[in-house]
Write a protein that holds these residues in place. Structure first.
Motif, mmCIF file in Angstrom:
data_model
loop_
_atom_site.group_PDB
_atom_site.id
_atom_site.type_symbol
_atom_site.label_atom_id
_atom_site.label_comp_id
_atom_site.label_asym_id
_atom_site.label_seq_id
_atom_site.Cartn_x
_atom_site.Cartn_y
_atom_site.Cartn_z
ATOM 1 N N UNK A 86 -1.209 4.829 -6.156
ATOM 2 C CA UNK A 86 -2.240 4.320 -5.249
ATOM 3 C C UNK A 86 -2.351 2.796 -5.352
ATOM 4 N N UNK A 87 -2.282 2.276 -6.577
ATOM 5 C CA UNK A 87 -2.405 0.830 -6.791
ATOM 6 C C UNK A 87 -1.174 0.082 -6.300
ATOM 7 N N UNK A 88 0.011 0.531 -6.718
ATOM 8 C CA UNK A 88 1.224 -0.238 -6.446
ATOM 9 C C UNK A 88 1.856 0.109 -5.099
ATOM 10 N N UNK A 89 1.281 1.074 -4.409
ATOM 11 C CA UNK A 89 1.618 1.287 -3.003
ATOM 12 C C UNK A 89 1.031 0.138 -2.172
ATOM 13 N N UNK A 90 -0.129 -0.355 -2.584
ATOM 14 C CA UNK A 90 -0.753 -1.484 -1.880
ATOM 15 C C UNK A 90 0.041 -2.764 -2.089
ATOM 16 N N UNK A 91 0.403 -3.030 -3.303
ATOM 17 C CA UNK A 91 1.184 -4.212 -3.656
ATOM 18 C C UNK A 91 1.901 -3.942 -4.970
ATOM 19 N N UNK A 204 -2.835 15.698 -7.065
ATOM 20 C CA UNK A 204 -1.443 15.447 -6.689
ATOM 21 C C UNK A 204 -0.716 14.790 -7.862
ATOM 22 N N UNK A 205 0.477 15.274 -8.202
ATOM 23 C CA UNK A 205 1.158 14.788 -9.406
ATOM 24 C C UNK A 205 1.832 13.424 -9.231
ATOM 25 N N UNK A 256 -6.192 12.275 -2.267
ATOM 26 C CA UNK A 256 -7.176 12.847 -3.201
ATOM 27 C C UNK A 256 -7.467 11.880 -4.341
ATOM 28 N N UNK A 257 -6.478 11.066 -4.702
ATOM 29 C CA UNK A 257 -6.677 10.051 -5.748
ATOM 30 C C UNK A 257 -7.490 8.887 -5.185
ATOM 31 N N UNK A 258 -7.176 8.491 -3.972
ATOM 32 C CA UNK A 258 -7.916 7.394 -3.330
ATOM 33 C C UNK A 258 -9.388 7.753 -3.185
ATOM 34 N N UNK A 259 -9.652 9.037 -2.941
ATOM 35 C CA UNK A 259 -11.038 9.478 -2.745
ATOM 36 C C UNK A 259 -11.880 9.312 -4.003
#
Length: 268
Positions: A86-91, A204-205, A256-259
């Motif tokens: 989630x973090x490194x998908x952004x940057x 989600x794994x 689900x992690x972002x939530x």
């Protein structure tokens, strides 16, 4: 003339596509580098062979260092925990290719087998072992369960899942956080000294994701990952890391992690 030829060679080499250069596949250091090389090295080699892309195994000495390398985009391909994704998908923009098929990630808290601790409330005012602050299931989820029950504890970060299991078994800490997959991967003798106290909700794994610079190789890599379980050799390799197979993944799988709206890493 020699300088001219050398300059042409450098120009040619720099123009090679990522597939013609050696790519690095970084594995999150949940276990020791030696253990990861033993388990994941053959998988990376198999992926290299079946995809036709030169790929080499890589990891980091600890999870915080792995996070810094992800932030800098040092890995071409990476196996990272859901929070990392989630973090490194952004940057810098890692994009998911695959995830473990038919599996959710759950955190576990383990105690010594003969421990008198039988409930989470027995951990009130204790010092507990965790791999690293941003280890998603082993740290974030297990700590969330403790906090939800208003249990006060002091976290101590010991670098890897293996270190958690070892220090709990030796009685250095009364309990520690891990995940079922790494717990199942430790030697049977060590596992026999421990028992699982609690298990968190599933999410989600881990993601296998690529850096944007090798986007042109996404299809080849994804197809090779998904097809791995269809060959006996590939299936045997996956069995060693307790994964049935890989399924195609898309970015929204980690909503689900972002939530959870977790505090963002400051790995840069």
């Amino acid at each position: 003339m020699k300088k001219f030829i050398f300059s042409l060679f450098l120009l040619f080499y720099s123009a090679l596509s990522p597939a013609q250069q050696s790519l690095t596949f970084g594995i999150v250091p949940q276990q020791s580098a030696a253990e990861l090389a033993k388990l994941w090295g053959p998988i990376v080699k198999d992926l290299s062979r079946t995809s036709g892309i030169d790929i080499h195994f890589a990891t980091a000495p600890d999870i915080p260092t792995f996070e810094k390398r992800l932030s800098a985009g040092e890995y071409d391909i990476a196996y990272m925990n859901p929070y990392h994704y989630v973090v490194f998908n952004q940057s810098p923009g890692y994009q998911a290719l695959a995830k473990a098929r038919d599996r959710l990630i759950k955190g576990i808290l383990v105690v010594a087998k003969d421990s008198k601790i039988n409930e989470l409330t027995d951990l009130q005012n204790t010092t507990l072992a965790f791999p690293a602050p941003a280890a998603f299931a082993a740290t974030i989820l297990t700590q969330a369960d403790l906090t939800a029950q208003e249990i006060d504890f002091i976290p101590n970060y010991v670098s890897s899942h293996d270190s958690v299991y070892l220090t709990v078994a030796k009685g250095i800490y009364p309990a520690g956080g891990g995940v079922l997959r790494t717990f199942e991967n430790i030697p049977a003798e060590l596992r026999g000294q421990l028992r699982i106290l609690s298990t968190t909700k599933g999410y989600t794994p881990h993601a296998i994701a690529i850096h944007p610079r090798i986007a042109a190789e996404a299809d080849k890599l994804q197809q090779a990952l998904i097809a791995m379980e269809q060959r006996q050799t590939g299936k045997d390799l996956l069995d060693k890391i307790n994964i049935k197979g890989f399924a195609q993944a898309v970015d929204s799988d980690w909503d689900d992690i972002r939530a959870l709206k977790l505090q963002q890493l400051s790995a840069k």
